[in-house]
Design a protein around this motif. Structure first.
Motif, PDB file in Angstrom:
ATOM      1  N   ALA A   1     -11.111  55.878  43.388  1.00 39.05           N
ATOM      2  CA  ALA A   1     -10.449  57.023  42.345  1.00 39.05           C
ATOM      3  C   ALA A   1      -8.879  56.272  41.940  1.00 39.05           C
ATOM      4  N   ALA A   2      -8.186  55.820  42.996  1.00 40.04           N
ATOM      5  CA  ALA A   2      -6.992  55.242  42.491  1.00 40.04           C
ATOM      6  C   ALA A   2      -7.221  54.492  41.344  1.00 40.04           C
ATOM      7  N   PHE A   3      -8.123  53.382  41.455  1.00 42.52           N
ATOM      8  CA  PHE A   3      -8.402  52.419  40.367  1.00 42.52           C
ATOM      9  C   PHE A   3      -8.781  53.140  39.016  1.00 42.52           C
TER      10      PHE A   3
ATOM     11  N   TRP B   1      -6.685  53.876  33.379  1.00 42.39           N
ATOM     12  CA  TRP B   1      -6.432  54.876  32.475  1.00 42.39           C
ATOM     13  C   TRP B   1      -4.847  54.467  32.063  1.00 42.39           C
ATOM     14  N   ILE B   2      -4.051  54.439  33.017  1.00 43.85           N
ATOM     15  CA  ILE B   2      -2.571  53.957  32.856  1.00 43.85           C
ATOM     16  C   ILE B   2      -2.476  52.528  32.136  1.00 43.85           C
TER      17      ILE B   2
ATOM     18  N   ALA C   1       3.112  56.236  48.745  1.00 47.55           N
ATOM     19  CA  ALA C   1       1.925  55.103  49.096  1.00 47.55           C
ATOM     20  C   ALA C   1       0.965  55.333  47.967  1.00 47.55           C
ATOM     21  N   VAL C   2       0.555  56.253  47.149  1.00 48.14           N
ATOM     22  CA  VAL C   2      -0.413  56.456  46.254  1.00 48.14           C
ATOM     23  C   VAL C   2       0.226  55.763  44.840  1.00 48.14           C
ATOM     24  N   VAL C   3       1.453  55.999  44.634  1.00 50.43           N
ATOM     25  CA  VAL C   3       2.210  55.451  43.326  1.00 50.43           C
ATOM     26  C   VAL C   3       2.348  54.001  43.711  1.00 50.43           C
ATOM     27  N   GLU C   4       2.672  53.286  45.031  1.00 47.52           N
ATOM     28  CA  GLU C   4       2.582  51.969  45.155  1.00 47.52           C
ATOM     29  C   GLU C   4       1.094  51.488  44.890  1.00 47.52           C
ATOM     30  N   ARG C   5       0.284  51.963  45.453  1.00 45.36           N
ATOM     31  CA  ARG C   5      -1.125  51.473  45.198  1.00 45.36           C
ATOM     32  C   ARG C   5      -1.594  51.301  43.866  1.00 45.36           C
ATOM     33  N   ILE C   6      -1.361  52.632  43.030  1.00 46.83           N
ATOM     34  CA  ILE C   6      -1.609  52.519  41.669  1.00 46.83           C
ATOM     35  C   ILE C   6      -0.691  51.621  40.916  1.00 46.83           C
ATOM     36  N   ARG C   7       0.415  51.367  41.238  1.00 44.90           N
ATOM     37  CA  ARG C   7       1.112  50.281  40.696  1.00 44.90           C
ATOM     38  C   ARG C   7       0.657  49.110  40.613  1.00 44.90           C
TER      39      ARG C   7
ATOM     40  N   LEU D   1      -2.533  48.245  41.441  1.00 39.35           N
ATOM     41  CA  LEU D   1      -3.788  48.170  40.570  1.00 39.35           C
ATOM     42  C   LEU D   1      -3.372  48.130  38.979  1.00 39.35           C
ATOM     43  N   VAL D   2      -2.669  48.853  38.468  1.00 45.39           N
ATOM     44  CA  VAL D   2      -2.550  48.556  37.248  1.00 45.39           C
ATOM     45  C   VAL D   2      -1.982  47.151  36.845  1.00 45.39           C
ATOM     46  N   ALA D   3      -0.998  46.659  37.693  1.00 45.04           N
ATOM     47  CA  ALA D   3      -0.816  45.060  37.591  1.00 45.04           C
ATOM     48  C   ALA D   3      -1.964  44.325  37.608  1.00 45.04           C
ATOM     49  N   GLU D   4      -2.949  44.454  38.655  1.00 47.44           N
ATOM     50  CA  GLU D   4      -4.087  43.678  38.537  1.00 47.44           C
ATOM     51  C   GLU D   4      -5.251  43.791  37.435  1.00 47.44           C
ATOM     52  N   ILE D   5      -5.199  45.195  37.006  1.00 48.84           N
ATOM     53  CA  ILE D   5      -5.955  45.190  35.827  1.00 48.84           C
ATOM     54  C   ILE D   5      -5.355  44.478  34.524  1.00 48.84           C
TER      55      ILE D   5
END
Length: 456
Positions: free
Chosen positions: A389-391, A396-397, A440-446, A448-452
């Protein structure tokens, strides 16, 4: 020399028109592929009188055909056309007199509607927006007597129910078929809210005698094209100016009572349940949730359609992972989640239904609140990381950060967030402030955004 096509009507295609027992607001392709089609399959003794939302174009086209139209079911194996005859009257939105006459008729038992979320004119708190100019105008017109026309769906329904009450007839069911959560409660709030502003006694009668069942509806219905019209002519021999194309899959789940009766829709596979919420979550999280994920991640990987995205093994893997997380919270056996997932894959892979990702991507600032966010919150509450879900949120971001113009009713707010010094938490906050406060959520999504945005 080829034989010219015949006009389509009840003379060239002899079929008896059933009596009008259902009224609909919002005559469009989905209504015809869903409620009208279901009624023909289940109980063809019930006829529909359906009113357009604004323009009279569709009512003019269908009236010339006595309400008949071809429904083309399109799959990978080919097209299957059928002539649908349950639509008896196609009326323009401004024929309020006919609408009131029908709703006052004791033979009419159900009003259905597809007017979109904005058509209910509610505030963010779920109450009638009495500051809306159209609502103000309808209240004034109804207070003054019988108006010639009304702007809102609630106003039209109230006018009809007022005539039904005056005629001494019992209540009926008003059924929203819009793709919004708690659509029964939404419709009730809109209709009762407006009725209270017009006549409190009428509002009390509606509360006591009229029901507002909730529904979960689903069937992809792309826009009609000139190519489809030509295909229908070739397949049927009829010159149909208003055919509809759809997919083989259809779903309709209903919860609530029908005081004046209803068609035997269960004969066509409609499910009647006590708890609609779990079925709505299944649809929002599995179907709509994966649609949003594909809309953003799929486009970033160069795909234009759902079929193209699901054919990409990387995208498909992310979809399956999101479904795995959602399934943790959809455990009721009646939901049949494995079968539902299999049906979704079959639908997504249908090459004959062009479902554009750019269209699905619109209004992600609202859609992701109902799709990815609840799954992530549920997973975190269960002690898991909610990676899938975070991905989806990260996709989206990333899409917003790489898109020049945001197609969203919240575009101004989202544009400000993406221009912030640190856009990731700002955009997460636009979806859910509690998640944005979880480091923790913010850093994980950050990450994933960089990975995408920078794939290997």
């Amino acid at each position: 020399m080829s034989t010219p096509p015949k006009p389509l009507n009840r003379t060239t295609h002899p079929v008896t028109a059933p009596p009008v027992r259902l009224v609909h607001l919002g005559l469009g392709a989905f209504h015809r592929a869903h409620q009208v089609w279901y009624t023909q399959q289940a109980d063809p003794g019930w006829g529909y009188a359906s009113f357009t939302g604004r323009s009279a174009r569709m009512s003019d086209l269908l009236s010339a055909q006595d309400g008949l139209f071809a429904l083309v079911t399109r799959s990978g194996e080919g097209d299957t056309p059928e002539i649908v005859s349950t639509l008896v009257e196609a009326q323009p939105a401004d024929n309020l007199a006919r609408l009131v006459e029908l709703v006052a008729d004791p033979q009419v038992a159900v009003i259905t509607c597809t007017v979109t979320e904005a058509g209910y004119h509610l505030t963010g708190a779920g109450e009638l927006d009495t500051a809306d100019p159209q609502v103000i105008a309808d209240i004034a017109a109804l207070r003054a007597g019988q108006p010639a026309n009304l702007a809102t769906a609630a106003g039209r329904i109230v006018a009809g129910l007022r005539a039904r009450r005056a005629a001494g007839h019992g209540g009926l069911a008003v059924v929203s078929c819009d793709n919004i959560a708690a659509n029964g409660e939404t419709t009730r709030a809109s209709v009762l809210g407006l009725a209270r502003e017009v006549d409190f006694g009428l509002a009390e009668w509606i509360a006591a005698h009229v029901t507002f069942p909730s529904t979960s509806i689903d069937r992809i219905t792309p826009a009609t094209t000139d190519e489809l019209i030509a295909d229908v002519t070739a397949a049927t021999g009829f010159a149909d100016a208003a055919p509809v194309v759809t997919e083989p899959f259809a779903s309709w789940v209903i919860s609530g009572g029908f005081p004046a009766g209803r068609p035997a829709w269960e004969n066509a596979g409609v499910e009647f349940v006590d708890d609609i919420d779990t079925f709505e979550r299944r649809k929002l999280w599995l179907l709509n949730g994966s649609h949003s994920l594909m809309a953003y991640f799929g486009q970033l990987r160069g795909h234009d359609t759902v079929a193209g995205a699901i054919g990409d093994p990387v995208v498909r893997g992310r979809v399956e992972a999101l479904w795995d997380e959602a399934a943790h919270h959809l455990a009721a056996p009646e939901l049949k989640v494995p079968e539902y997932r299999a049906s979704l894959l079959e639908r997504f892979e249908n090459p004959r239904i062009r479902h554009n990702l750019a269209q699905i991507a619109v209004d992600g600032g609202t859609k992701q609140r109902m799709r990815a966010v609840p799954i992530l919150r549920a997973e975190r509450a269960a002690g898991r990381d909610g990676e899938a879900a975070a991905f989806s949120i990260a996709a989206w971001i990333a899409y917003l950060l790489d898109t020049e113009q945001i197609a969203d009713t919240r575009a101004g707010e989202l544009d400000t967030a993406r221009r912030a010094d640190d856009p990731v938490p700002a955009l997460i906050s636009a979806l859910d402030e509690e998640l944005a406060a979880d480091g923790a959520v913010v850093e994980r999504i950050r990450g994933l955004v960089a990975e995408i945005r920078q794939p290997n």
